[in-house]
Design an enzyme around this catalytic site. Sequence first.
Site, mmCIF file in Angstrom:
data_model
loop_
_atom_site.group_PDB
_atom_site.id
_atom_site.type_symbol
_atom_site.label_atom_id
_atom_site.label_comp_id
_atom_site.label_asym_id
_atom_site.label_seq_id
_atom_site.Cartn_x
_atom_site.Cartn_y
_atom_site.Cartn_z
ATOM 1 N N ARG A 132 0.843 -1.188 0.000
ATOM 2 C CA ARG A 132 0.000 0.000 0.000
ATOM 3 C C ARG A 132 0.890 1.255 0.000
ATOM 4 O O ARG A 132 1.725 1.420 0.903
ATOM 5 C CB ARG A 132 -0.885 -0.007 1.236
ATOM 6 C CG ARG A 132 -1.982 1.033 1.173
ATOM 7 C CD ARG A 132 -2.629 1.176 2.522
ATOM 8 N NE ARG A 132 -3.519 0.068 2.799
ATOM 9 C CZ ARG A 132 -4.770 0.228 3.212
ATOM 10 N NH1 ARG A 132 -5.260 1.435 3.389
ATOM 11 N NH2 ARG A 132 -5.522 -0.802 3.457
ATOM 12 N N THR A 155 -0.769 7.627 -1.179
ATOM 13 C CA THR A 155 -2.090 7.520 -1.822
ATOM 14 C C THR A 155 -2.969 6.448 -1.167
ATOM 15 O O THR A 155 -4.176 6.406 -1.393
ATOM 16 C CB THR A 155 -1.927 7.136 -3.304
ATOM 17 O OG1 THR A 155 -1.347 5.824 -3.355
ATOM 18 C CG2 THR A 155 -1.025 8.114 -4.044
ATOM 19 N N ASP A 187 -4.055 -10.602 12.299
ATOM 20 C CA ASP A 187 -3.266 -10.537 11.063
ATOM 21 C C ASP A 187 -3.010 -11.964 10.568
ATOM 22 O O ASP A 187 -2.254 -12.721 11.190
ATOM 23 C CB ASP A 187 -1.942 -9.807 11.325
ATOM 24 C CG ASP A 187 -1.176 -9.578 10.027
ATOM 25 O OD1 ASP A 187 -0.870 -10.574 9.329
ATOM 26 O OD2 ASP A 187 -0.891 -8.422 9.701
ATOM 27 N N ASP A 217 0.725 -12.916 9.846
ATOM 28 C CA ASP A 217 1.498 -13.122 11.077
ATOM 29 C C ASP A 217 1.123 -14.437 11.747
ATOM 30 O O ASP A 217 1.987 -15.153 12.269
ATOM 31 C CB ASP A 217 1.248 -11.970 12.065
ATOM 32 C CG ASP A 217 2.061 -10.737 11.710
ATOM 33 O OD1 ASP A 217 2.976 -10.833 10.870
ATOM 34 O OD2 ASP A 217 1.773 -9.662 12.271
#
Length: 207
Positions: free
Chosen positions: A103, A107, A198, A201
């Site tokens: 990401r 933006t 997550d 993870d």
Amino acid sequence: MHVQVMDHPLIQHKVTLMRKKETGSKDFRNLLEEITMLMGYEITRDLPLEDVEIETPVAKMMGKQISGKKLGIVPVLRAGLGMVQGMLNLIPTAKVGHIGLYRDPQTLEPVEYYCKLPDVEDRDFIIVDPMLATGGSASAAITLLKEKGIKNIKLMCLVAAPQGVQKVNADHPDVRIYVAALDDKLNDQGYIVPGLGDAGDRIFGTK
Ligand code: URA
């Protein structure tokens, strides 16, 4: 909202085990592989069959076999890797591509950093990614495959937030989405609530 929630009792049971915070990486990985197989069984229901003449110990007969439709499995790195083996257990001849996205901090848009795909001609693709959160990376992964000329794409996730489903529905109305659970929402950190934390993870034992 168009999404198929695969809520078979075995799937629901195993998702609950995955959600528990005390479930360790080994069990988490095994459960993800098992759920992927249960979901994959249903997702591959439309695979075309052809007739084949065989001989049993008793008589000749016409049997059915999968007609050799070419399939590609594409995990979105990194958590999608946890769903590859389950699909390969079902379809050992499937080819595996990989898509990596990060990401952009400015933006907040997903940017491709890795893309390696098998030959795409006449091949149907299943994108796998356990968590459909904002839908940004799933939508970008689908766009990437479409830019390579791929027409028949399915998206298979474990847990989805409504926002993620809506985003993919809006950007790619032709892509069917399959999930094991549709959760309530995203929190301020972008985690699915209640979710399972997550996924990357938990699969790989990182923090
Ligand atoms: N990615 C994850 O691994 N978990 C979430 O809850 C959202 C995105």
